[in-house]
Design a protein around this motif. Structure first.
Motif, PDB file in Angstrom:
ATOM      1  N   CYS A  33       0.932  -1.225   0.162  1.00 21.78           N
ATOM      2  CA  CYS A  33      -0.135   0.254   0.172  1.00 21.78           C
ATOM      3  C   CYS A  33       0.900   1.147   0.156  1.00 21.78           C
ATOM      4  CB  CYS A  33      -0.950  -0.071   1.232  1.00 21.78           C
ATOM      5  SG  CYS A  33      -0.310   0.490   2.730  1.00 21.78           S
ATOM      6  N   CYS A  34       1.979   1.103   0.524  1.00 18.18           N
ATOM      7  CA  CYS A  34       3.023   2.223   0.374  1.00 18.18           C
ATOM      8  C   CYS A  34       2.689   3.378   0.860  1.00 18.18           C
ATOM      9  CB  CYS A  34       3.553   2.250  -1.268  1.00 18.18           C
ATOM     10  SG  CYS A  34       4.127   0.968  -1.750  1.00 18.18           S
ATOM     11  N   LYS A  35       1.699   3.395   2.177  1.00 21.19           N
ATOM     12  CA  LYS A  35       1.272   4.609   2.841  1.00 21.19           C
ATOM     13  C   LYS A  35       2.384   4.955   3.828  1.00 21.19           C
ATOM     14  CE  LYS A  35      -2.932   5.489   1.884  1.00 21.19           C
ATOM     15  NZ  LYS A  35      -3.676   6.818   1.800  1.00 21.19           N
ATOM     16  N   THR A  36       3.148   3.974   4.299  1.00 20.12           N
ATOM     17  CA  THR A  36       4.007   4.442   5.592  1.00 20.12           C
ATOM     18  C   THR A  36       5.450   3.722   5.199  1.00 20.12           C
ATOM     19  OG1 THR A  36       3.429   2.880   7.043  1.00 20.12           O
ATOM     20  CG2 THR A  36       2.324   5.117   7.055  1.00 20.12           C
ATOM     21  N   GLU A  37       6.397   4.178   5.781  1.00 21.95           N
ATOM     22  CA  GLU A  37       7.841   3.614   5.702  1.00 21.95           C
ATOM     23  C   GLU A  37       7.719   2.111   6.614  1.00 21.95           C
ATOM     24  OE1 GLU A  37      10.855   4.673   4.512  1.00 21.95           O
ATOM     25  OE2 GLU A  37       9.691   6.164   3.812  1.00 21.95           O
ATOM     26  N   SER A  38       6.892   1.897   7.287  1.00 19.13           N
ATOM     27  CA  SER A  38       6.635   0.611   8.065  1.00 19.13           C
ATOM     28  C   SER A  38       5.701  -0.492   7.368  1.00 19.13           C
ATOM     29  CB  SER A  38       6.025   0.686   9.473  1.00 19.13           C
ATOM     30  OG  SER A  38       4.645   1.071   9.252  1.00 19.13           O
ATOM     31  N   CYS A  39       5.117   0.015   6.218  1.00 15.33           N
ATOM     32  CA  CYS A  39       4.476  -0.965   5.402  1.00 15.33           C
ATOM     33  C   CYS A  39       5.574  -1.989   4.598  1.00 15.33           C
ATOM     34  CB  CYS A  39       3.663  -0.043   4.432  1.00 15.33           C
ATOM     35  SG  CYS A  39       2.308   0.675   4.974  1.00 15.33           S
ATOM     36  N   GLY A  40       5.094  -3.099   4.730  1.00 14.50           N
ATOM     37  CA  GLY A  40       5.911  -4.163   4.014  1.00 14.50           C
ATOM     38  C   GLY A  40       5.572  -4.415   2.788  1.00 14.50           C
ATOM     39  N   TYR A  41       6.075  -5.277   1.916  1.00 12.09           N
ATOM     40  CA  TYR A  41       5.423  -5.985   0.675  1.00 12.09           C
ATOM     41  C   TYR A  41       5.174  -7.355   0.871  1.00 12.09           C
ATOM     42  CZ  TYR A  41       7.751  -1.811  -1.637  1.00 12.09           C
ATOM     43  OH  TYR A  41       8.142  -0.429  -1.910  1.00 12.09           O
ATOM     44  N   LYS A  42       4.287  -7.899   0.029  1.00 17.32           N
ATOM     45  CA  LYS A  42       4.029  -9.047  -0.205  1.00 17.32           C
ATOM     46  C   LYS A  42       4.101  -9.602  -1.285  1.00 17.32           C
ATOM     47  CE  LYS A  42       0.867  -9.245   3.685  1.00 17.32           C
ATOM     48  NZ  LYS A  42      -0.717  -9.399   4.209  1.00 17.32           N
ATOM     49  N   ILE A  43       4.826 -10.801  -1.738  1.00 15.12           N
ATOM     50  CA  ILE A  43       4.993 -11.261  -2.970  1.00 15.12           C
ATOM     51  C   ILE A  43       3.401 -11.820  -3.507  1.00 15.12           C
ATOM     52  CG2 ILE A  43       5.960 -13.125  -4.286  1.00 15.12           C
ATOM     53  CD1 ILE A  43       8.346 -13.122  -2.599  1.00 15.12           C
ATOM     54  N   ILE A  44       3.237 -11.545  -4.721  1.00 13.66           N
ATOM     55  CA  ILE A  44       1.845 -11.827  -5.358  1.00 13.66           C
ATOM     56  C   ILE A  44       1.943 -13.469  -5.415  1.00 13.66           C
ATOM     57  CG2 ILE A  44       0.268 -11.910  -7.404  1.00 13.66           C
ATOM     58  CD1 ILE A  44       1.571  -9.416  -8.128  1.00 13.66           C
ATOM     59  N   PRO A  45       1.020 -14.154  -4.705  1.00 13.91           N
ATOM     60  CA  PRO A  45       0.660 -15.608  -4.645  1.00 13.91           C
ATOM     61  C   PRO A  45       0.578 -16.112  -5.768  1.00 13.91           C
ATOM     62  CG  PRO A  45      -1.150 -14.589  -3.775  1.00 13.91           C
ATOM     63  CD  PRO A  45      -0.376 -13.453  -4.049  1.00 13.91           C
ATOM     64  N   LYS A  46       0.993 -17.332  -5.769  1.00 18.14           N
ATOM     65  CA  LYS A  46       1.113 -18.295  -6.886  1.00 18.14           C
ATOM     66  C   LYS A  46      -0.055 -19.362  -6.938  1.00 18.14           C
ATOM     67  CE  LYS A  46       6.040 -18.360  -8.392  1.00 18.14           C
ATOM     68  NZ  LYS A  46       7.027 -19.210  -8.737  1.00 18.14           N
TER      69      LYS A  46
END
Length: 57
Positions: A33-46
């Motif tokens: 969502c990239c709203k804050t520095e603490s937001c993480g990334y998730k890999i798109i599932p397969k």
């Protein structure tokens, strides 16, 4: 509402949420969502051995 779909079997999943919003695709294979520095990334599932596709209604 955005969803993830498997183009092979048709399986659909709701896009994960972060900071009260649906996540969006970054760099072609990450959700954030990239709203804050603490937001993480998730890999798109397969599914069926292939990365699910992000679709909007």
């Amino acid at each position: 509402m955005p969803q993830l779909i498997c183009r092979i079997c048709g399986n659909m999943k709701e896009v994960p949420r972060c900071c009260e919003e649906s996540m969006i695709v970054r760099e072609g294979y990450l959700l954030c969502c990239c709203k804050t520095e603490s937001c993480g990334y998730k890999i798109i599932p397969k599914c069926c051995g292939s990365v699910m596709e992000y679709v909007r209604d």
